[in-house]
Structures are given as C-alpha cells and as structure tokens.
Design an enzyme around this catalytic site. Structure first.
Site, PDB file in Angstrom:
ATOM      1  CG  ASP A  12      38.692  35.734  38.879  1.00  0.00           C
ATOM      2  OD1 ASP A  12      39.934  35.734  38.780  1.00  0.00           O
ATOM      3  OD2 ASP A  12      37.946  35.153  38.079  1.00  0.00           O
ATOM      4  CG  ASP A  13      35.132  39.106  40.652  1.00  0.00           C
ATOM      5  OD1 ASP A  13      35.518  39.135  39.470  1.00  0.00           O
ATOM      6  OD2 ASP A  13      34.208  38.368  41.066  1.00  0.00           O
ATOM      7  CG  HIS A  63      38.626  39.891  36.171  1.00  0.00           C
ATOM      8  ND1 HIS A  63      38.580  38.740  35.437  1.00  0.00           N
ATOM      9  CD2 HIS A  63      37.550  39.830  37.013  1.00  0.00           C
ATOM     10  CE1 HIS A  63      37.548  38.009  35.796  1.00  0.00           C
ATOM     11  NE2 HIS A  63      36.892  38.658  36.759  1.00  0.00           N
ATOM     12  CG  HIS A 110      33.272  41.838  36.655  1.00  0.00           C
ATOM     13  ND1 HIS A 110      32.161  41.051  36.465  1.00  0.00           N
ATOM     14  CD2 HIS A 110      34.216  41.039  37.183  1.00  0.00           C
ATOM     15  CE1 HIS A 110      32.423  39.820  36.879  1.00  0.00           C
ATOM     16  NE2 HIS A 110      33.665  39.773  37.319  1.00  0.00           N
ATOM     17  CG  HIS A 160      35.401  34.914  43.496  1.00  0.00           C
ATOM     18  ND1 HIS A 160      35.145  33.568  43.365  1.00  0.00           N
ATOM     19  CD2 HIS A 160      35.131  35.482  42.281  1.00  0.00           C
ATOM     20  CE1 HIS A 160      34.731  33.314  42.133  1.00  0.00           C
ATOM     21  NE2 HIS A 160      34.722  34.454  41.446  1.00  0.00           N
TER      22      HIS A 160
END
Length: 740
Positions: A104-105, A155, A159, A256
């Site tokens: 993620d991210d 995603h 965010h 992550h």
C-alpha cells in the site's frame, strides 16, 4: 510676459507620434491579460503541487466504531476479495498455501524500487495499491512495476477515507488515479483498496455504499487477511511473524512500500519470502487468486499461474483516457520542477527584500545625519537666478496653481511654460495670470522630452529647474533645490516629491509609497552615488550638462531616468535634496494609476537596457554601472517581479497548510515594513496616521503594482512603445500648506 505664437488650426490630422501611441495603446489590454494569465498559471501549478501532496482538498478523517447493520453477514465473514459480478456481492478467499502479497501507499522514490528489486530476485509477483498523486509524481517506477509482471490497483488519488466523501469526490478520486496509471504505464485497473481499510469484518454502514457503488462500476475491492503492521516498525522478526498466516491458510498479506521510513520492511521482506517458500507456499497476485478460484469450465479456467492471470485486472488505456493521463503526468512533472525552483527563488527574493530594508534604514539614517549637521554646507550659497521649465499639455486644471506657487518663490527665477500643443486653453490661462517673469512657448504636440528641450534651449540661466504642470512648489523650494550646485561636481539635483491629494484612499497609499519607497531609496542611492532617477515633478540641472548629454531623449518612456543615467555616465554627480519639496497631484483612479505606473516601470526597463553599456564603463563615470545598475535591476525589477509569488505562497499556506505560521510570517514582514515606513515618516516629518492604511495597502495596492510590473515585462518581451500619456487632473493640489 513674452509669448511665441505658432500657427494653430481648429482641427488637425493625428500626428505620426499620436498614431503610434494609439496603436501601442491598443495592444495593452491583451498584454494585461497575458500578465494575469501568467500569474494564474503559476498559481495553478502551486495548487496542483499542493493537491498532489494532499494539502489541497485533503481529508485525513478515519471512521471508527460505526454500525455494520446494512452489510450482509456473508460479506463480513467472507474472504478478502469483494466482487459484484452479476450485481451480486460475493467474496473470494485466498487458497491454502497461497500468499497474495500486497503493498500500500506507493510508489515511493526510495522504497518502492527496493521492493521491486527483492520481488524480481525471488521471482515473486506483488499487487501494489497505488496512490494516484504518487503515480503522477513517479511514473517511471509504475511503468517498471507493471513491466516486471506485478499487478496494480487504485488506492485513491489523495489517500482519503472515502467513507466521508460525496459521490462526486469518490468518482473523482478513482478517475484521477486511473488517469495517472494511464499516463504512467498505459493501463487502467479494476482493483481497488480503500485507504485505512483492513479485513472485511471492518466494513460498516458508512463504507458499504462506497464498495457497492464501485462494484457496480466494475471494481473489485481488496481487503486483507494478515497484516504485517510494518508501518509500526516493530522490528524485522515481528514483521515476519505477524505476516505469517496460521496453519497453512492462504492470505492476502499487507506490507507498505511507502508512507514513511521502510527500512525494516526492506530487511524483513526477503526473510519472509524465504520462510514462506520453505513452508510450501506459492505467491500470486489478486487476479491470480481469482483465476484459481474460478469454477471448472469458467471463463478464466486454466489461466491460474499464467502471466495473463497475474495481470488480468489490467486493461490497456486508449483514446482520451491515454492522452489525458499523459497530459496529467506532464503537468505534474512541470509542477514538480517549478515549485521547488520557485521556492528557492523566493528564498533569494526574501533575503533581497529584507536586505533592501536593512540598507535603506542604515543608509537613510546616515544620509539624514550627514545632511542635517550644523556644519554641513555645499559651499557658498547659490543666489543667482535660475530658469524654471514647466512643460504642459492640457493642464488647464492645474496651471494657475502651479504658476502662482512659483510666483511666491523666495529665489529669483524666470518661468518658461512650454505648451505642447494643448487644446484646452492651457497657454491662454498662463498668459492671463499676468505674472512677472513668465514666458509661454507654444509648439506643435511633440511630447514631454521635446517640450523640456525647447525650454532648455530658451533658458537664460545656467541652472534649469524642471517640474510637471500639475505640481506646486513651496516658496523656499527652488532656493533649497539649487544649493547643491555650490559643489562644482554636482550636475543635477533630485527634489522631494510629495503627494498633495492624499485625502483619498488611493492618494494615501501613494503617499506612503512616495515617503517610504521613493525618498528612502533616494537617500540610499545618494550616499552610494548612483541615483537612478530625478523625478519629473522636481529636479534641477546644470544647463550645459543637459546639453552635453544631448538633452532629454524620447528613446524611452522614462526620460527622467534616461537623462539621470546619462549624466552619471558623463561623470556628473547627482544628489538628493530632501528639503526641496514639491506637491504633485497623484492619479485619482486605479485606471489612471495603472497607466502612470506602467509608463514608469516600462520606461525604467527601457532606460536600463539603453544604458546597459554602463556595466563596462570605467573610472568615476562607471560607478552607476558597477553599483547603481545592479541595485536597480535587483530592487526595482527582479525582486518586485517575483514578489507576487510570495503573496500567493502565503495565501496558499494560510488556506491549506498552517494558517497560524503563515499569518505570523506575514505579520513579521509587515512589521519590518511598518518600521521602515515609520522611520521614513519621521525623517520627512509626516503624520503617522497614514500608516494605518499600510496593512490594506499591502493587501490591495501592492498587488496592483506587481501586476503593472509583470505587464511591463510582458510588453518588453513582446515589443511595443507608448508616448507621453496625459493623465486626468482635477487641480485639487493648491497650496503646499494644505497637506492634510
């Protein structure tokens, strides 16, 4: 009174100069729009950069403890992959001994390439849920990611927790991320993971409508079974332990690759992959999981484990989506380069501005103390008569006040009124006053420089004083103005021009500007012996020095700056006489003010360019080129040109970043300016009450002056030329005593 009489007609055809002025004036509106568009473009670049960093429109709220009564139980208890095939919500679980490794991210310029390197080394695919703003900033990393065989998902763009957002914001977050993916890697995706999500049992009544809407749009929402909690940085062993599913179960595992310092993740990932492979696990993507779970004979049967299955969620971007995506990536690249460059430039500008304030305070104080010492003298008193030249074009409102003020002079003078083709009876008014020692010279309209040159040629005395037709002198002004000529090195003297019509808001703003900016500057430049401008409202010259440099030139719009620099280059000294005061009528409307300041700023640029050769002048005559030219360019062109960006950054910071810090910084700068202004008012013995207008001046008036300068720069770059422009006068500046 002596009068020269040229032939005059009732109506005449426009002269070549007037026609050129008309054509140039017609070009001004497009240039103003171009200047505004330039500032708007830079503002948009900064807003885009802020949006990419989730500073504009960001929302970091995270829902907690909400009810899940609207969510079907089989979804809450189901697998980590949520689909809406056929309009029916269904979950898919990861098969036993299978890991869907998700990140993620990202992407992140530092950590994502290291993750990709590890995955390539161990021949393990990953599914990366990417933040659109980061995709737009690092498109090359995303392209490498996809080419390596990894899968990507949405995603959101900034965010943001979509549970709190409107339907239009949800759509915008998804579509913008898809555009970023299209521009970066030429694909779109059907995978989605919501920020701040975890397992399916965390779905609540706020988030469920979002998943339903996205499902109807064809998206597959992906959750997790196992969380490494690597963002907590608990240590490598803990990350490996927490990411390991129990009893051989399959899992969607979360790591992550961005969002913070990820060195522990980079160290733990190889150990984790080796451990799971040793335990008999295989790694796949989310699409690989879904392909493996297809029923026998289904549309994707037999594709599990193939390259197509690993990236089945990807679709090739085509048409407008592809081109809009590339445009977005290109715009972000511009913002990524422009904003840091502007930030660095603004630091330089800020230092220059504060340095200028410091120089003005120190040198103005020294100038005042030096010139006001009891023993200070220029030499023997100058008592001989001088010629005062008053160029006039349609000055019927002001001419009587101007000439009457000169008639009260305590110094012997002759007055030469040069009527430059006036059509309002200006010359007749000058003649009808019956004042002694007044000559009226009439000429066909040729512009202010020609009028002044005509006056110089007809002057009887060695010292000539030049003033504007809308200006009035105090009785002692001429006497004070000519005293520096006792020094044989002095070739010209700048007087102290003051705003007479300061009772209006615009007049008060200009009053502050005249006292603080112009006169403090002149004190500074006087001490440095590089005075750039003798104001047209009040200046005195040795007649032979004016003739030596060819008189007043019409090469530029700022004939006063032009001749001042020419005198420097001829080896003449130019000084400032603060006690010689003239009261001038400042523009009374924003339109008139814009016209005047445009002429000043553009004319100054023309004069500087005309005399660019002064940079290589040698000896005493080269002092202006060595000292004055760099200072004028820095303080009057470069610094003001970039100053609007400081205000844009300040407003941007107040709204989107840290209001208090930005406000304090702005107030600190305003405090320094108030200090300088208060000292300038003290030196000129002005009333401090006008300083109450200064905060509003900084918010409104200063912005207009910046736009004028930008307008002038655009004109300089695109070409164009204006002649002497006539401003509308009211004649309200009467007696110097009525200062208000």
């Amino acid at each position: 009174m002596t009068t020269t009489t040229p032939s005059r007609g009732r109506r005449r055809a426009p002269s070549r100069i007037e026609r050129a002025a008309g054509r140039a004036a017609a070009l001004q509106r497009p240039r103003v729009l171009l200047a505004l568009l330039l500032l708007l473009a830079l503002t948009c670049v900064m807003l885009l950069d802020g949006y990419l960093r989730a500073e504009v429109g960001g929302d970091q709220r995270v829902r907690t403890g909400a009810s899940a009564s609207d969510v079907p139980d089989d979804i809450l208890d189901g697998g980590p992959i949520l689909t809406f095939r056929g309009g029916q919500a269904t979950t898919v679980s990861v098969p036993d001994k299978t890991i869907a490794l998700t990140f993620d991210d990202g992407p992140d310029a530092t950590w994502t390439p290291k993750v990709l390197e590890i995955l390539e080394k161990y021949d393990v695919p990953g599914t990366f849920f990417l933040v659109g703003s980061m995709v737009a900033r690092y498109p090359d990393i995303v392209q490498d990611m996809v080419e390596q065989g990894n899968e990507v998902g949405v995603h959101t763009f900034t965010h943001v927790d979509l549970s709190y957002q409107s339907e239009s914001r949800v759509t915008r977050e998804i579509e913008q991320t898809q555009l970023a993916l299209a521009g970066a890697a030429g694909i779109t995706t059907t995978l989605f993971r919501a920020p701040y999500s975890s397992q399916t049992d965390a779905i609540d009544n706020y988030s469920w409508p979002v998943y339903e809407k996205l499902g109807q749009d064809g998206y597959t929402s992906v959750f997790i079974d196992t969380d490494s909690d690597d963002w907590k940085r608990p240590g490598v062993s803990k990350i490996v332990e927490w990411a390991t599913p129990e009893d051989g179960e399959g899992a969607s595992v979360l790591f992550h690759d961005a969002g913070g310092e990820r060195s522990q993740t980079i160290e733990a990932l190889p150990k984790y992959i080796e451990k799971m492979k040793a335990a008999g696990y295989t790694f796949t993507t989310i699409s690989g999981v879904m392909a493996a779970q297809q029923p026998a004979g289904g549309p994707d049967a037999g594709r599990a484990g193939t390259a197509d299955a690993l990236q089945a969620a990807h679709h090739k971007a085509t048409g407008t989506t592809l081109y809009e995506g590339k445009a977005l990536v290109a715009a972000v690249a511009v913002a990524e380069w422009t904003v840091p460059a502007l930030s660095a430039g603004l630091v330089v500008v800020g230092v220059a501005v504060m340095g200028r304030f410091g120089m003005m305070l120190v040198l103005a104080r020294r100038h005042h103390r030096q010139r006001n010492r009891r023993r200070f003298t220029w030499g023997p008193p100058v008592t001989g008569p001088v010629s005062v030249i008053v160029p006039a074009y349609n000055e019927k409102e002001c001419m009587a006040n101007t000439l009457r003020s000169l008639a009260r002079s305590t110094h012997p003078i002759e007055i030469i009124v040069v009527d430059d083709g006036s059509t309002d009876g200006t010359a007749e008014i000058a003649e009808s006053l019956g004042l002694p020692n007044v000559r009226v010279l009439r000429q066909a309209n040729a512009g202010k420089p020609a009028a002044l040159n005509n006056g110089v040629r007809n002057a009887r005395y060695d010292i000539v004083v030049m003033m504007d037709g809308d200006t009035v002198f105090e009785p002692d002004t001429v006497r004070q103005l000519v005293q520096p000529f006792a020094d044989p090195d002095v070739g010209a003297v700048a007087g102290n021009a003051k705003v007479g019509n300061r009772r209006t808001l615009i007049g008060a703003w200009q009053h502050i500007e005249y006292v603080m900016g112009f006169n403090l500057d002149r004190r500074m430049y006087d001490l440095l012996r590089c005075m750039p401008t003798i104001p047209g409202a009040i200046g005195a010259f040795r007649r032979e020095a004016v003739l030596q440099v060819g008189g007043m030139s019409d090469d530029t719009l700022a004939e006063d700056t032009d001749i001042t620099i020419a005198l420097h280059r001829a080896g003449r000294r130019v000084v400032y006489q603060e006690h010689a005061r003239a009261w001038t009528e400042a523009p009374g409307s924003l339109k008139q003010l814009w016209s005047q300041r445009y002429r000043w700023s553009y004319g100054t640029m023309q004069a500087l360019w005309k005399h660019r050769g002064s940079l290589t002048d040698r000896g005493p005559s080269g002092r202006f080129g060595r000292v004055g030219m760099p200072l004028v360019v820095l303080f009057q062109v470069v610094t003001p040109l970039f100053a609007p960006l400081i205000d844009v950054f300040t407003a941007y910071s107040m709204i989107f970043i840290d209001f208090r810090a930005a406000l304090l910084a702005w107030l600190a700068v305003l405090g320094v300016q108030l200090l300088c202004a208060a000292y300038a008012f003290r030196l000129d013995r002005e009333k401090y009450r006008y300083l109450l207008m200064m905060p509003l001046q900084q918010l409104a008036y200063r912005q207009m002056m910046y736009l004028v300068l930008i307008h002038s720069c655009v004109t300089a770059l695109t070409g164009g030329r204006l002649r002497w422009q006539k401003l509308k006068r009211t004649g309200e500046v009467g007696t110097p005593a009525g200062t208000g």
